[in-house]
Scaffold this motif. Structure first.
Motif, PDB file in Angstrom:
ATOM      1  N   GLY A   1       0.706  -1.232   0.124  1.00 29.00           N
ATOM      2  CA  GLY A   1       0.344  -0.200   0.033  1.00 29.00           C
ATOM      3  C   GLY A   1       0.984   0.942  -0.520  1.00 29.00           C
ATOM      4  N   LEU A   2       2.458   1.335  -0.639  1.00 27.08           N
ATOM      5  CA  LEU A   2       3.056   2.383   0.205  1.00 27.08           C
ATOM      6  C   LEU A   2       2.582   2.872  -0.851  1.00 27.08           C
ATOM      7  CD1 LEU A   2       6.092   3.806   1.136  1.00 27.08           C
ATOM      8  CD2 LEU A   2       6.668   2.472  -0.536  1.00 27.08           C
ATOM      9  N   PRO A   3       2.319   4.315  -1.053  1.00 26.93           N
ATOM     10  CA  PRO A   3       1.884   5.018  -2.311  1.00 26.93           C
ATOM     11  C   PRO A   3       3.115   5.322  -3.294  1.00 26.93           C
ATOM     12  CG  PRO A   3       1.511   6.307  -0.446  1.00 26.93           C
ATOM     13  CD  PRO A   3       2.607   5.283   0.258  1.00 26.93           C
ATOM     14  N   GLU A   4       2.452   5.204  -4.886  1.00 26.34           N
ATOM     15  CA  GLU A   4       3.847   5.069  -5.526  1.00 26.34           C
ATOM     16  C   GLU A   4       4.320   6.207  -5.934  1.00 26.34           C
ATOM     17  OE1 GLU A   4       3.815   4.254 -10.665  1.00 26.34           O
ATOM     18  OE2 GLU A   4       1.590   4.721  -9.688  1.00 26.34           O
ATOM     19  N   ARG A   5       4.541   7.146  -5.316  1.00 21.47           N
ATOM     20  CA  ARG A   5       5.370   8.376  -4.711  1.00 21.47           C
ATOM     21  C   ARG A   5       6.475   8.427  -4.606  1.00 21.47           C
ATOM     22  NH1 ARG A   5       8.016  11.676  -6.758  1.00 21.47           N
ATOM     23  NH2 ARG A   5       7.682  13.734  -6.538  1.00 21.47           N
ATOM     24  N   LEU A   6       6.066   7.328  -3.265  1.00 20.27           N
ATOM     25  CA  LEU A   6       7.608   6.497  -2.264  1.00 20.27           C
ATOM     26  C   LEU A   6       8.410   5.843  -2.648  1.00 20.27           C
ATOM     27  CD1 LEU A   6       5.498   7.838   1.351  1.00 20.27           C
ATOM     28  CD2 LEU A   6       6.884   9.471  -0.660  1.00 20.27           C
ATOM     29  N   HIS A   7       7.805   5.215  -4.262  1.00 14.19           N
ATOM     30  CA  HIS A   7       9.146   3.914  -3.974  1.00 14.19           C
ATOM     31  C   HIS A   7      10.226   4.512  -4.625  1.00 14.19           C
ATOM     32  CE1 HIS A   7       4.918   1.744  -5.928  1.00 14.19           C
ATOM     33  NE2 HIS A   7       4.541   1.977  -4.786  1.00 14.19           N
ATOM     34  N   THR A   8      11.449   3.350  -3.536  1.00 12.59           N
ATOM     35  CA  THR A   8      12.515   3.676  -3.622  1.00 12.59           C
ATOM     36  C   THR A   8      13.455   2.530  -3.472  1.00 12.59           C
ATOM     37  OG1 THR A   8      11.716   6.364  -2.229  1.00 12.59           O
ATOM     38  CG2 THR A   8      14.111   5.118  -1.853  1.00 12.59           C
ATOM     39  N   PRO A   9      14.222   2.421  -4.346  1.00 13.60           N
ATOM     40  CA  PRO A   9      14.938   1.303  -4.386  1.00 13.60           C
ATOM     41  C   PRO A   9      15.649   0.961  -3.302  1.00 13.60           C
ATOM     42  CG  PRO A   9      15.340   2.691  -6.094  1.00 13.60           C
ATOM     43  CD  PRO A   9      14.652   3.479  -5.576  1.00 13.60           C
TER      44      PRO A   9
ATOM     45  N   GLY B   1      11.345   0.144   1.285  1.00 16.30           N
ATOM     46  CA  GLY B   1      12.115  -0.363   0.052  1.00 16.30           C
ATOM     47  C   GLY B   1      11.390  -1.094  -0.806  1.00 16.30           C
ATOM     48  N   GLY B   2      11.795  -0.532  -2.201  1.00 19.35           N
ATOM     49  CA  GLY B   2      11.046  -1.125  -3.046  1.00 19.35           C
ATOM     50  C   GLY B   2       9.641  -0.267  -3.001  1.00 19.35           C
ATOM     51  N   VAL B   3       8.853  -1.165  -3.535  1.00 18.27           N
ATOM     52  CA  VAL B   3       6.865  -0.272  -2.987  1.00 18.27           C
ATOM     53  C   VAL B   3       6.614  -0.938  -2.191  1.00 18.27           C
ATOM     54  CG1 VAL B   3       7.183  -1.393  -5.893  1.00 18.27           C
ATOM     55  CG2 VAL B   3       6.397  -3.289  -3.832  1.00 18.27           C
ATOM     56  N   GLN B   4       7.587  -1.585  -0.847  1.00 16.03           N
ATOM     57  CA  GLN B   4       6.710  -2.098   0.047  1.00 16.03           C
ATOM     58  C   GLN B   4       6.440  -0.960   0.917  1.00 16.03           C
ATOM     59  OE1 GLN B   4       7.144  -6.416   1.224  1.00 16.03           O
ATOM     60  NE2 GLN B   4       8.233  -6.463  -0.447  1.00 16.03           N
ATOM     61  N   ALA B   5       6.298  -0.501   2.151  1.00 11.55           N
ATOM     62  CA  ALA B   5       6.829  -0.335   3.805  1.00 11.55           C
ATOM     63  C   ALA B   5       6.603  -1.435   4.196  1.00 11.55           C
ATOM     64  CB  ALA B   5       5.890   0.372   4.493  1.00 11.55           C
ATOM     65  N   ALA B   6       6.744  -1.004   5.340  1.00 14.54           N
ATOM     66  CA  ALA B   6       7.801  -2.491   6.276  1.00 14.54           C
ATOM     67  C   ALA B   6       7.902  -1.858   8.405  1.00 14.54           C
ATOM     68  CB  ALA B   6       9.325  -3.572   7.028  1.00 14.54           C
ATOM     69  N   ILE B   7       7.810  -2.353   9.340  1.00 15.12           N
ATOM     70  CA  ILE B   7       8.064  -2.002  10.513  1.00 15.12           C
ATOM     71  C   ILE B   7       8.953  -2.969  11.045  1.00 15.12           C
ATOM     72  CG2 ILE B   7       6.917  -1.047  12.864  1.00 15.12           C
ATOM     73  CD1 ILE B   7       4.376  -1.359  11.591  1.00 15.12           C
TER      74      ILE B   7
END
Length: 254
Positions: free
Chosen positions: A157-165, A182-188
């Motif tokens: 659900g990470l907004p596409e604007r924040l997709h980051t290698p 990281g990439g297209v994902q978020a994590a805790i």
């Protein structure tokens, strides 16, 4: 690749494709695809619920992932061929309505010492730090799976604007509670671990606490939102967590 086409013409329009792979002599993997995809993840979680309800003699544990469910079993209590047949019958004929999801609001202190990569991520995307926080905290995330470390939550659900290698050189130690992308994902991050993810902030909440009756705070299928808090509020909430309190808010439960 098998297709579950039971249930008449309506269900046969978009049959569920799956395959069952042997994983050693005490496990099978029921796979629904090869990509990180919400539909595939929903199928895996629906199958996991059906498997749990079936209470098959000899099945010891099931581990749902992004796209599959690993089924651990005792070969002295159930034969592999028999288990394979029973597992195939439990595959949903089509994508089912999701069960009511638990929704969590998790406090996060963004930037500074709590999120050392916030400014770099903002610069990379031509945004201000406040814009990154607004985008990240404004989204609702789906817990795709728990894995890699106890209680570690992989979020879609990470907004596409924040997709980051991810970082080219992973850090050897990232603090527990780090909220990262990281990439297209978020994590805790549930515990201190090495990581190549970008740290935007940190939550005082414990995703893994063996003192609790349910050590893992989150489960696959949960929904998560982040609530920005000040460093001062973070410190106050951290003190409450140290006393065993859960400071994340549970908005709804099934």
């Amino acid at each position: 690749m098998a297709k579950n086409t039971s249930g008449g013409a309506q269900r046969a329009v978009a049959p569920v494709e799956f395959r069952i792979l042997q994983a050693g002599d005490q496990a099978m993997s029921v796979e629904f695809g090869t990509t990180v995809d919400e539909r595939i993840n929903r199928l895996a979680q629906a199958f996991d619920r059906r498997l749990s309800a079936a209470a098959i003699e000899g099945v010891l544990e099931a581990v749902p992932t992004y796209r599959a469910v690993l089924v651990l079993y005792d070969p002295l209590r159930i034969r592999a061929a028999d288990l394979r047949k029973r597992l195939a019958k439990l595959v949903p004929a089509r994508l089912e309505e999701e069960v009511a999801a638990r929704r969590w609001t998790i406090p996060v202190a963004y930037g500074g010492a709590h999120g050392i990569d916030l400014d770099a991520v903002a610069a990379r995307h031509g945004l201000g730090a406040a814009d990154v926080v607004a985008l990240h905290a404004g989204a609702e995330y789906r817990v795709y799976m728990i894995g890699f470390a106890p209680g570690f939550a992989y979020l879609g659900g990470l907004p596409e604007r924040l997709h980051t290698p991810r970082l080219e050189s992973p850090r050897l130690a990232v603090p527990a509670g780090s909220v990262a992308i990281g990439g297209v994902q978020a994590a805790i991050m549930s515990v201190e671990i090495p990581s190549g993810w970008h740290m935007l902030g940190r939550t005082p909440e414990k995703l893994f606490d063996p003192r609790r009756s349910a050590p893992f705070l989150l489960a696959a299928g949960d929904r998560v939102r982040f609530d920005p808090v000040s460093p001062e509020d973070y410190a106050r909430l951290e003190a409450r967590v140290a006393q065993g309190e859960v400071v994340a808010r549970l908005e709804a439960a099934p």
